[in-house]
Motif scaffolding. Structure first.
Motif, mmCIF file in Angstrom:
data_model
loop_
_atom_site.group_PDB
_atom_site.id
_atom_site.type_symbol
_atom_site.label_atom_id
_atom_site.label_comp_id
_atom_site.label_asym_id
_atom_site.label_seq_id
_atom_site.Cartn_x
_atom_site.Cartn_y
_atom_site.Cartn_z
ATOM 1 N N ASP A 239 -27.516 -62.573 -57.510
ATOM 2 C CA ASP A 239 -26.953 -63.802 -58.042
ATOM 3 C C ASP A 239 -27.513 -64.171 -59.419
ATOM 4 O OD1 ASP A 239 -25.186 -65.180 -55.847
ATOM 5 O OD2 ASP A 239 -26.866 -64.241 -54.792
ATOM 6 N N VAL A 240 -26.598 -64.604 -60.275
ATOM 7 C CA VAL A 240 -26.970 -65.029 -61.627
ATOM 8 C C VAL A 240 -27.344 -66.512 -61.584
ATOM 9 C CG1 VAL A 240 -26.047 -65.470 -63.945
ATOM 10 C CG2 VAL A 240 -25.624 -63.276 -62.811
ATOM 11 N N GLY A 241 -28.577 -66.799 -62.008
ATOM 12 C CA GLY A 241 -29.139 -68.135 -61.829
ATOM 13 C C GLY A 241 -28.331 -69.248 -62.446
ATOM 14 N N SER A 242 -27.876 -69.061 -63.684
ATOM 15 C CA SER A 242 -27.210 -70.178 -64.353
ATOM 16 C C SER A 242 -25.844 -70.464 -63.742
ATOM 17 C CB SER A 242 -27.101 -69.932 -65.862
ATOM 18 O OG SER A 242 -26.135 -68.957 -66.174
ATOM 19 N N ARG A 243 -25.292 -69.523 -62.986
ATOM 20 C CA ARG A 243 -24.031 -69.785 -62.277
ATOM 21 C C ARG A 243 -24.301 -70.374 -60.894
ATOM 22 N NH1 ARG A 243 -19.731 -67.546 -65.036
ATOM 23 N NH2 ARG A 243 -20.433 -66.961 -67.101
ATOM 24 N N CYS A 244 -25.439 -69.998 -60.310
ATOM 25 C CA CYS A 244 -25.778 -70.533 -58.978
ATOM 26 C C CYS A 244 -25.873 -72.051 -58.992
ATOM 27 C CB CYS A 244 -27.126 -70.002 -58.501
ATOM 28 S SG CYS A 244 -27.147 -68.288 -58.057
ATOM 29 N N ILE A 245 -26.521 -72.589 -60.020
ATOM 30 C CA ILE A 245 -26.757 -74.035 -60.004
ATOM 31 C C ILE A 245 -25.466 -74.813 -60.161
ATOM 32 C CG2 ILE A 245 -29.169 -73.952 -60.731
ATOM 33 C CD1 ILE A 245 -28.179 -74.564 -63.587
ATOM 34 N N GLU A 246 -24.448 -74.167 -60.751
ATOM 35 C CA GLU A 246 -23.178 -74.870 -60.884
ATOM 36 C C GLU A 246 -22.278 -74.633 -59.669
ATOM 37 O OE1 GLU A 246 -21.381 -74.427 -64.685
ATOM 38 O OE2 GLU A 246 -23.128 -75.284 -65.670
ATOM 39 N N ASN A 247 -22.596 -73.620 -58.880
ATOM 40 C CA ASN A 247 -21.789 -73.307 -57.692
ATOM 41 C C ASN A 247 -22.696 -73.106 -56.481
ATOM 42 O OD1 ASN A 247 -19.331 -72.958 -59.367
ATOM 43 N ND2 ASN A 247 -20.479 -71.214 -60.145
ATOM 44 N N PRO A 248 -23.524 -74.080 -56.168
ATOM 45 C CA PRO A 248 -24.530 -73.842 -55.122
ATOM 46 C C PRO A 248 -23.934 -73.537 -53.752
ATOM 47 C CG PRO A 248 -24.465 -76.164 -55.727
ATOM 48 C CD PRO A 248 -23.634 -75.443 -56.740
ATOM 49 N N ASN A 249 -22.745 -74.071 -53.461
ATOM 50 C CA ASN A 249 -22.176 -73.838 -52.128
ATOM 51 C C ASN A 249 -21.839 -72.379 -51.875
ATOM 52 O OD1 ASN A 249 -22.413 -76.462 -51.334
ATOM 53 N ND2 ASN A 249 -20.320 -77.028 -51.887
ATOM 54 N N VAL A 250 -21.505 -71.660 -52.923
ATOM 55 C CA VAL A 250 -21.211 -70.232 -52.732
ATOM 56 C C VAL A 250 -22.492 -69.484 -52.387
ATOM 57 C CG1 VAL A 250 -20.298 -68.143 -53.806
ATOM 58 C CG2 VAL A 250 -19.242 -70.363 -54.289
ATOM 59 N N LEU A 251 -23.567 -69.815 -53.097
ATOM 60 C CA LEU A 251 -24.851 -69.182 -52.800
ATOM 61 C C LEU A 251 -25.295 -69.518 -51.378
ATOM 62 C CD1 LEU A 251 -27.325 -67.582 -53.892
ATOM 63 C CD2 LEU A 251 -28.320 -69.796 -54.527
ATOM 64 N N ILE A 252 -25.142 -70.770 -51.005
ATOM 65 C CA ILE A 252 -25.527 -71.182 -49.645
ATOM 66 C C ILE A 252 -24.692 -70.436 -48.609
ATOM 67 C CG2 ILE A 252 -25.503 -73.129 -48.031
ATOM 68 C CD1 ILE A 252 -26.179 -74.943 -50.452
ATOM 69 N N ASP A 253 -23.405 -70.294 -48.879
ATOM 70 C CA ASP A 253 -22.524 -69.595 -47.935
ATOM 71 C C ASP A 253 -22.940 -68.131 -47.808
ATOM 72 O OD1 ASP A 253 -20.460 -69.146 -46.182
ATOM 73 O OD2 ASP A 253 -18.865 -69.334 -47.663
ATOM 74 N N GLU A 254 -23.242 -67.508 -48.936
ATOM 75 C CA GLU A 254 -23.695 -66.109 -48.898
ATOM 76 C C GLU A 254 -24.928 -65.986 -47.995
ATOM 77 O OE1 GLU A 254 -22.439 -64.749 -53.483
ATOM 78 O OE2 GLU A 254 -24.526 -65.180 -53.008
ATOM 79 N N TYR A 255 -25.887 -66.855 -48.240
ATOM 80 C CA TYR A 255 -27.174 -66.787 -47.526
ATOM 81 C C TYR A 255 -27.014 -67.125 -46.038
ATOM 82 C CZ TYR A 255 -31.946 -68.379 -46.326
ATOM 83 O OH TYR A 255 -33.166 -68.591 -45.735
ATOM 84 N N MET A 256 -26.343 -68.207 -45.761
ATOM 85 C CA MET A 256 -26.233 -68.647 -44.368
ATOM 86 C C MET A 256 -25.338 -67.729 -43.542
ATOM 87 S SD MET A 256 -28.251 -71.234 -43.963
ATOM 88 C CE MET A 256 -27.731 -72.274 -42.590
ATOM 89 N N SER A 257 -24.444 -66.984 -44.214
ATOM 90 C CA SER A 257 -23.580 -66.035 -43.501
ATOM 91 C C SER A 257 -24.313 -64.750 -43.140
ATOM 92 C CB SER A 257 -22.359 -65.673 -44.356
ATOM 93 O OG SER A 257 -21.598 -66.806 -44.655
ATOM 94 N N GLY A 258 -25.565 -64.610 -43.539
ATOM 95 C CA GLY A 258 -26.323 -63.424 -43.148
ATOM 96 C C GLY A 258 -26.378 -62.343 -44.201
ATOM 97 N N HIS A 259 -25.961 -62.675 -45.418
ATOM 98 C CA HIS A 259 -26.084 -61.705 -46.506
ATOM 99 C C HIS A 259 -27.448 -61.868 -47.174
ATOM 100 C CE1 HIS A 259 -21.841 -60.953 -45.939
ATOM 101 N NE2 HIS A 259 -21.608 -62.249 -46.036
ATOM 102 N N GLU A 260 -27.927 -60.795 -47.770
ATOM 103 C CA GLU A 260 -29.218 -60.843 -48.453
ATOM 104 C C GLU A 260 -29.024 -61.375 -49.879
ATOM 105 O OE1 GLU A 260 -31.040 -56.861 -46.201
ATOM 106 O OE2 GLU A 260 -30.456 -56.767 -48.304
ATOM 107 N N ILE A 261 -29.991 -62.170 -50.317
ATOM 108 C CA ILE A 261 -29.903 -62.791 -51.639
ATOM 109 C C ILE A 261 -31.002 -62.216 -52.540
ATOM 110 C CG2 ILE A 261 -29.961 -64.948 -52.937
ATOM 111 C CD1 ILE A 261 -27.600 -64.694 -50.921
ATOM 112 N N ALA A 262 -30.606 -61.799 -53.725
ATOM 113 C CA ALA A 262 -31.558 -61.234 -54.672
ATOM 114 C C ALA A 262 -31.293 -61.808 -56.072
ATOM 115 C CB ALA A 262 -31.448 -59.701 -54.699
ATOM 116 N N VAL A 263 -32.263 -61.645 -56.949
ATOM 117 C CA VAL A 263 -32.204 -62.212 -58.306
ATOM 118 C C VAL A 263 -31.437 -61.279 -59.246
ATOM 119 C CG1 VAL A 263 -33.684 -62.588 -60.334
ATOM 120 C CG2 VAL A 263 -34.247 -63.677 -58.140
#
Ligand SMILES: *[C@@H]1O[C@H](CO)[C@@H](O)[C@H](O)[C@H]1NC(C)=O
Ligand SMILES: *[C@@H]1O[C@H](CO)[C@@H](O)[C@H](O)[C@H]1NC(C)=O
Ligand SMILES: *[C@@H]1O[C@H](CO)[C@@H](O)[C@H](O)[C@H]1NC(C)=O
Ligand SMILES: *[C@@H]1O[C@H](CO)[C@@H](O)[C@H](O)[C@H]1NC(C)=O
Ligand SMILES: *[C@@H]1O[C@H](CO)[C@@H](O)[C@H](O)[C@H]1NC(C)=O
Length: 488
Positions: A239-263
């Motif tokens: 995930d690209v940081g500057s896009r995450c903060i503007e679209n936090p729900n997508v990052l949360i969905d990725e993480y909570m759905s069981g996908h791995e999150i990396a920088v």
């Protein structure tokens, strides 16, 4: 902590054992009768089901095959895609879609133990963050603090490359082997993750999430998530940081759905072109964004464009992040689908898919599993993934197993994040003495952890050093692309 595995095998049924031409797969119409899902008998997926709340994740632990009835019957938005020839730069946009599930603060992922609950819902305040898609200011107190993480490490004193490409930089190309520069020659170090060691026919599935805010947000990223979640496929998201903060729900969905999150950095630059402070800022702000939104700090990262050398490696490891690139075979075939070149019209969807078929052909011959470069950046790249590349791997005979990259490297979910990491030698051993990990490949350790005290410990993540010279230029597709300035 026992590794929970979510291996999903999609196998050709006996009644339809011939290889399906992926071009002709239409999930809604025909695929459900010819493709079946078989959840591996050893896996337990029920905890994911309860955590994500998505009906698509079954709780089967029986290994009994079931048809892809969810996707086939409901023909949900996440499963529609155009014919291959229509996936092109001018294709019409689809309507945007919401995330698969929304989660409230305090909810915890239940597919691994030791996870902290989601923090207070993230509120984007532009003043708190560097500008979107720009190199962050290196004089900030945050960056100065993160610079201290480099204390005690021997960061190789390599000058930045000209622009991260080979054509502009003959001097550094000549020294690419010595500096471990992946971009020009595919040089890797043992600390890099580039394959799924000892797991043939396993695809360490991943997607680079470079979310577009407007006008297409969040269609492409959420469409892919719908598909993956409906098919119970787990992947690693960079995930690209500057896009995450503007679209936090997508990052949360990725993480909570069981996908791995990396920088995947703050602004998606070629990291080898940057100063050490700039690299620390790119990684540090992204790590902070993910921590602020999810409450976890990733222990892995991917350099944009795969642009890494020994200086970038050492900085990343010193900051607690293991680099993950994509597979390149000993003969120089890079597992890049070039999907990201379709929207600009540089590569056709047919050429990209043909490239992917070559990747699967090469992957079939490897003793290790493999990692491919794909994106959820644009609608085109997501349509390629859900309509063509993922089905091609799933319908391959014999089929490929799809797993997230950490999992296919034996790294449990716990250890993908600092807060729940149980492995004292991952990303790097504490108290490593005697030089520590060999990041420059000269045979002696040079990257030390802080406060070196005890016995030496070297780490190998299974990535093999590939001194493949410049044979990558033999690839016809790359040869035409080499001169292009990448404009993601
Ligand atoms: C080439 O790489 C080596 C090893 O990293 C480094 O010590 C040396 O300074 C580099 N030479 C040039 C000319 O960049
Ligand atoms: C490996 O990839 C190359 C380049 O795309 C391709 O020409 C070759 O046919 C592939 N090998 C196999 C066995 O598919
Ligand atoms: C490394 O040591 C520090 C200080 O003792 C400790 O806080 C940290 O948890 C250790 N890290 C690991 C991975 O064991
Ligand atoms: C801890 O991490 C190291 C380095 O990646 C690895 O070699 C080792 O197998 C891991 N140990 C456990 C118990 O997972
Ligand atoms: C490392 O050593 C420094 C200097 O001796 C000390 O200030 C710091 O607390 C130590 N850090 C850890 C994690 O032990």
């Amino acid at each position: 902590m026992k590794l929970q595995s979510f291996t999903v095998l999609l196998a050709i049924t006996a009644a339809n054992a011939t290889k399906i031409n992926p071009l002709h797969i239409k999930r809604q119409a025909t695929a459900s009768s010819s493709v079946s899902t078989a959840t591996s008998a050893t896996v337990a997926t029920s905890s994911v089901s309860s955590s994500s709340g998505t009906s698509a994740i079954s709780s089967s632990t029986t290994g009994i095959s079931t048809g892809i009835t969810t996707a086939a019957a409901s023909a949900t938005w996440g499963t529609s895609y155009p014919p291959l020839s229509q996936i092109s730069s001018g294709m019409p946009s689809e309507v945007t879609q919401a995330v698969t599930t929304t989660y409230t603060a305090g909810a915890s992922p239940t597919y691994y133990s030791g996870a902290d609950p989601l923090p207070t819902p993230f509120v984007f305040n532009a003043a708190d963050w560097p500008a979107q898609d720009k190199l962050p200011d290196t004089s900030s107190s945050e960056v100065q603090e993160w610079m201290e993480e480099l204390d005690g490490w021997d960061i190789p004193d390599l000058s930045p490359t000209v622009d991260g490409t080979c054509v502009s930089d003959p001097a550094n190309v000549a020294n690419a082997s010595a500096r471990g520069w992946w971009t020009c020659g595919g040089y890797t170090r043992d600390t890099d993750i580039t394959v799924c060691p000892g797991k043939p026919m396993t695809w360490g599935t991943s997607h680079c999430t470079v979310l577009f805010f407007q006008p297409t947000y969040p269609s492409s990223a959420t469409k892919l998530l719908h598909f993956l979640n409906e098919q119970n496929i787990k992947a690693t998201f960079f995930d690209v940081g500057s896009r995450c903060i503007e679209n936090p729900n997508v990052l949360i969905d990725e993480y909570m759905s069981g996908h791995e999150i990396a920088v995947h950095t703050w602004s998606h630059p070629h990291l080898t072109t940057l100063t050490t402070e700039q690299i620390v800022a790119e990684l540090g702000w992204t790590r902070k964004a993910i921590k602020t939104i999810l409450g976890v700090t990733p222990t892995t990262m991917r350099p944009p464009y795969g642009d890494i050398d020994d200086r970038v490696r050492a900085i990343s490891l010193a900051m607690g992040m293991v680099p993950i690139i994509w597979t390149r075979t000993p003969s120089g075939v890079s597992f890049d689908t070039f999907d990201w070149e379709i929207p600009g019209g540089v590569v056709t969807s047919e050429a990209s898919f043909s490239q992917f078929e070559g990747i699967l052909g090469n992957a079939s011959t490897l003793e290790d599993g493999f990692i491919v470069l794909e994106h959820d950046l644009y609608e085109q790249t997501v349509d390629m993934a859900i309509g063509y590349t993922l089905p091609a791997a799933l319908n391959h005979n014999p089929p490929f197993t799809l797993e997230p990259i950490g999992q296919c490297n034996g790294i449990p979910y716990t250890n993908m994040y600092v807060e729940s990491n149980l492995n004292t030698s991952f990303p790097i051993a504490n108290g490593t003495s005697d030089g520590g990990i060999d990041t420059d490949g000269d045979g002696t350790g040079d990257a030390k952890s802080k406060n070196s005290t005890s016995s030496a410990s070297t780490s190998s993540n299974g990535g093999s050093t590939q001194h493949t010279s410049l044979s990558i230029f033999a690839m016809p597709l790359l040869a035409t692309l080499a001169a292009l300035v990448v404009a993601l």
